[in-house]
Design an enzyme around this catalytic site. Structure first.
Site, PDB file in Angstrom:
ATOM      1  N   GLY A 262      10.796  -4.709   5.585  1.00  0.00           N
ATOM      2  CA  GLY A 262       9.396  -4.716   5.173  1.00  0.00           C
ATOM      3  C   GLY A 262       9.129  -3.959   3.892  1.00  0.00           C
TER       4      GLY A 262
ATOM      5  N   PRO B 205      11.156   0.054   8.437  1.00  0.00           N
ATOM      6  CA  PRO B 205      12.279  -0.893   8.505  1.00  0.00           C
ATOM      7  C   PRO B 205      12.540  -1.499   7.131  1.00  0.00           C
ATOM      8  CG  PRO B 205      10.743  -1.261  10.320  1.00  0.00           C
ATOM      9  CD  PRO B 205      10.068  -0.314   9.373  1.00  0.00           C
TER      10      PRO B 205
ATOM     11  N   VAL C 262       0.836  -1.208   0.000  1.00  0.00           N
ATOM     12  CA  VAL C 262       0.000   0.000   0.000  1.00  0.00           C
ATOM     13  C   VAL C 262       0.869   1.255   0.000  1.00  0.00           C
ATOM     14  CG1 VAL C 262      -1.716   1.333   1.287  1.00  0.00           C
ATOM     15  CG2 VAL C 262      -1.944  -1.152   1.108  1.00  0.00           C
TER      16      VAL C 262
ATOM     17  N   ASP D 168      -6.820   1.943   5.479  1.00  0.00           N
ATOM     18  CA  ASP D 168      -7.803   0.966   5.967  1.00  0.00           C
ATOM     19  C   ASP D 168      -8.518   1.371   7.245  1.00  0.00           C
ATOM     20  OD1 ASP D 168      -7.396  -0.768   3.818  1.00  0.00           O
ATOM     21  OD2 ASP D 168      -5.744  -1.794   4.822  1.00  0.00           O
TER      22      ASP D 168
END
Length: 275
Positions: free
Chosen positions: A51, A48, A28, A113
């Protein structure tokens, strides 16, 4: 007519040179990065490295205006001199904390979200050069927004982006030749531009080059007329709209496009009257 209320104010937000903080580097977040880079924003990314999505990594490896911090969000100090915040992390509690800090500091924020933690939505977007169209469901159904976007995208005329670019150049040259804001000259300029856009096909507008623009101004604007593309040496217009064998666009989308086109012309007319 739908009742007023319950919607969002759709704007084309100018982010050029503005400082945008993006927290998160996954799927996203990569889309958020792409959107704000397209608007020429100055980006700071906090996430980080373990990720990061491949697209995010490609942005960091490129020559884009991104400052990267390989760590988690540290706190309010990360919000210093920030104009806009976008979060796209899996930690809901931390996302709400970031949202709270942003609202205390009056910084617009979008939390992926979590609609109630968003000051604005991204929606589903179509882009063709300077042409941008956003379909928003106000956070209710991003998937349906995407499906509607695809339908509309299939129905758009080819060369729309090129046509808009060339018409923008024509408009700039016209303003140089007939400067002034408002008044009789402003109204005449607006009406002439409307006549050009409605008399020429989209593909024909996309064929405008510097010489044709000059001739259009000399033989058109100066004589209060709109020469045809053939008179200016444009190639004969071919198929203007994209076609897909055995596929028809439903009436609702055809109606939507007709409304959009009509609204655009009406807006130009009303602007000319206001000026």
């Amino acid at each position: 007519m739908s009742p007023l209320g319950g919607g969002s104010l759709l704007l084309a937000w100018q982010l050029k040179g503005k400082h945008v903080l993006i927290i998160g580097g996954g799927d996203v977040a990569s889309g958020r990065i792409e959107s704000v880079l397209a608007a020429d924003a100055r980006v700071t990314l906090i996430s980080p490295s373990n990720g990061l999505h491949p697209l995010t990594k490609s942005f960091l490896d490129g020559t884009y205006n991104i400052t990267y911090h390989d760590r988690l969000f540290a706190g309010v100090e990360d919000l210093a001199d920030v104009d806009l915040v976008l979060t796209a992390i899996d930690d809901v509690a931390q996302s709400r904390v970031i949202c709270g800090l942003c609202r205390e500091l009056k910084i617009p924020v979008n939390v992926a979200d979590i609609p109630e933690s968003c000051d604005f939505y991204f929606g589903s977007q179509i882009r063709d050069g300077p042409l941008q169209i956003m379909i928003s469901t106000n956070g209710n159904s991003p998937k349906l927004a995407n499906l509607i976007r695809k339908k509309i995208e299939q129905s758009l005329p080819e060369h729309a982006g090129d046509a808009i670019t060339r018409v923008g150049e024509l408009r700039t040259k016209l303003k140089e030749r007939a400067p002034g804001v408002g008044g009789a000259i402003g109204k005449r300029r607006m009406r002439w531009m409307i006549d050009v856009c409605t008399s020429w096909e989209m593909e024909e507008l996309a064929l405008l080059d510097d010489q044709m623009i000059r001739r259009l101004l000399d033989d058109g604007w100066e004589k209060n007329a709109v020469p045809s593309p053939g008179e200016l040496g444009a190639r004969p217009s071919r198929q203007v709209y994209k076609t897909t064998p055995n596929v028809t666009v439903s009436g609702v989308f055809a109606t939507t496009l007709t409304f959009v086109a009509g609204a655009a012309c009406a807006s130009l007319f009303l602007l000319s009257r206001r000026r």
